[in-house]
Write a protein that holds these residues in place. Sequence first.
Motif, PDB file in Angstrom:
ATOM      1  N   ILE A 187       5.637  28.370 -15.226  1.00  0.00           N
ATOM      2  CA  ILE A 187       4.392  28.265 -14.655  1.00  0.00           C
ATOM      3  C   ILE A 187       3.209  27.979 -15.701  1.00  0.00           C
ATOM      4  O   ILE A 187       3.435  29.444 -16.306  1.00  0.00           O
ATOM      5  CB  ILE A 187       3.911  28.847 -13.641  1.00  0.00           C
ATOM      6  N   ASN A 188       2.491  27.260 -16.152  1.00  0.00           N
ATOM      7  CA  ASN A 188       1.545  27.474 -16.990  1.00  0.00           C
ATOM      8  C   ASN A 188       0.061  26.977 -16.804  1.00  0.00           C
ATOM      9  O   ASN A 188      -0.706  26.652 -17.149  1.00  0.00           O
ATOM     10  CB  ASN A 188       2.119  26.587 -18.295  1.00  0.00           C
ATOM     11  N   GLN A 189       0.253  26.404 -15.434  1.00  0.00           N
ATOM     12  CA  GLN A 189      -0.536  25.938 -14.876  1.00  0.00           C
ATOM     13  C   GLN A 189      -0.564  25.669 -12.866  1.00  0.00           C
ATOM     14  O   GLN A 189       0.191  25.755 -13.211  1.00  0.00           O
ATOM     15  CB  GLN A 189      -1.672  24.806 -15.471  1.00  0.00           C
ATOM     16  N   VAL A 190      -1.761  26.033 -12.607  1.00  0.00           N
ATOM     17  CA  VAL A 190      -1.708  26.471 -11.105  1.00  0.00           C
ATOM     18  C   VAL A 190      -2.953  25.151 -10.634  1.00  0.00           C
ATOM     19  O   VAL A 190      -3.924  25.364 -10.750  1.00  0.00           O
ATOM     20  CB  VAL A 190      -1.496  27.697 -10.861  1.00  0.00           C
ATOM     21  N   TYR A 213       2.484  23.835 -12.279  1.00  0.00           N
ATOM     22  CA  TYR A 213       3.024  22.265 -12.816  1.00  0.00           C
ATOM     23  C   TYR A 213       3.598  24.168 -14.563  1.00  0.00           C
ATOM     24  O   TYR A 213       2.859  25.237 -14.127  1.00  0.00           O
ATOM     25  CB  TYR A 213       1.524  22.276 -13.504  1.00  0.00           C
ATOM     26  N   GLY A 214       4.881  23.322 -14.767  1.00  0.00           N
ATOM     27  CA  GLY A 214       5.642  24.384 -15.680  1.00  0.00           C
ATOM     28  C   GLY A 214       6.611  23.299 -15.952  1.00  0.00           C
ATOM     29  O   GLY A 214       6.412  22.124 -16.049  1.00  0.00           O
ATOM     30  N   LEU A 223      -5.727  25.933 -12.740  1.00  0.00           N
ATOM     31  CA  LEU A 223      -6.229  27.451 -14.044  1.00  0.00           C
ATOM     32  C   LEU A 223      -5.157  27.411 -14.888  1.00  0.00           C
ATOM     33  O   LEU A 223      -4.098  27.652 -14.535  1.00  0.00           O
ATOM     34  CB  LEU A 223      -6.283  28.881 -12.981  1.00  0.00           C
ATOM     35  N   GLU A 224      -5.528  28.012 -15.850  1.00  0.00           N
ATOM     36  CA  GLU A 224      -4.296  28.412 -16.895  1.00  0.00           C
ATOM     37  C   GLU A 224      -3.769  29.422 -16.447  1.00  0.00           C
ATOM     38  O   GLU A 224      -4.728  30.444 -15.642  1.00  0.00           O
ATOM     39  CB  GLU A 224      -4.074  28.446 -18.536  1.00  0.00           C
ATOM     40  N   VAL A 225      -2.268  29.984 -16.804  1.00  0.00           N
ATOM     41  CA  VAL A 225      -1.536  31.105 -15.879  1.00  0.00           C
ATOM     42  C   VAL A 225      -0.637  31.135 -17.032  1.00  0.00           C
ATOM     43  O   VAL A 225       0.016  30.664 -17.115  1.00  0.00           O
ATOM     44  CB  VAL A 225      -1.071  31.272 -14.560  1.00  0.00           C
ATOM     45  N   ASP A 226      -0.336  32.724 -17.421  1.00  0.00           N
ATOM     46  CA  ASP A 226       0.185  32.689 -18.158  1.00  0.00           C
ATOM     47  C   ASP A 226       2.137  33.976 -16.966  1.00  0.00           C
ATOM     48  O   ASP A 226       3.075  33.470 -16.624  1.00  0.00           O
ATOM     49  CB  ASP A 226       0.303  34.556 -18.468  1.00  0.00           C
TER      50      ASP A 226
END
Length: 348
Positions: A220-223, A214-215, A236-239
Amino acid sequence: MHNQDIFDVTIIGGGPAGMYAAFYAGMREMKVKLIEGKDQLGGFLHTYSDKTIWDVGGLPPMKCAKLIDWLVQQAGTFEPNLVLGQSVDALTRQDDGVIGLHTLTGEVHYTRSVIVAIGRGIAEVQKLELDSAHHYERSNLHYTVQNLNYFAGKKVLISGGGNSAVDWALELADLADRVSVVHRQDAFRAMEHNVKQMKSRVKVFTPFKIDRLYGNGERINQVAISNLETGEDIDLEVDEIIISHGYSSQASNLARCGLVMEEGMIAMNQLGETNVPGIFTAGDCAIREGKVRLIAGAFNDAIVAVNSAKTYIEPTAAGMAYVSSHNELFKEKNRDLEKSDSLNGKMK
């Protein structure tokens, strides 16, 4: 007919096995050429140049880039003929037994023996198999790590179960804000000690895979990850995301020039011999029972291959070189080192 210089041994590939073979062949007083398809030596080591290497005998832990520098310096000890940016495509054998190595650029290199040390050949990264993945490769979806500090203070997700995935997790554990590891299986294909350390320092999800990204179109800000057994989904929130799914290797054309292959690698015996007389092999491109797939193993392969090449072109030659502490070739070099040490001591 060939009008060029004929070398005693030509090494194809400039990774650890190829570079050490060039050095050791110099110890055996052979006329050496090394051909590397890229424009620099180092081979596959460049894909993880910022990782720390611990398992080379007698050396302290160091960044892989530093190890490359030292190997390059050692390979040049006896001034081998170095050819960069040429890939060997085919070989021919002359009536006098001399082998011609034909490159994609049209050059032909002549040699009495060959050591194939092409490592993983043309390695291609195994990419994340999601349609949207390629949109983020220029932003925060990574297939290698060149600068650890880039990930400092960030939420990092690593997907993979091999040595590289585990090593990156450990390298980033204290640097990133949060590190999560996703692997499709419960078992990891990595050193047991490192796996244990990883599990104690970062969040590990098994057996999970990345299911959706998701971005905002740029990053991408979430997987979404899903459990392969229960179907459970977790967001999961991701950087930053690091994909470490390994590499696929395409055997070079040389490997198909009559050489017997096993599991995509060149079959060799305990002496580094292939099925083709005068052609030997070393390193990750080779396979035999008991093969050691470590940098240290590549060095041993190189020594064995060089010794076999030496006795192939000179049957009465000794089976191995004198050790460096007794080898006459190093007397002058040792004097030069002593002069340099003495000069440096005076300057201090």
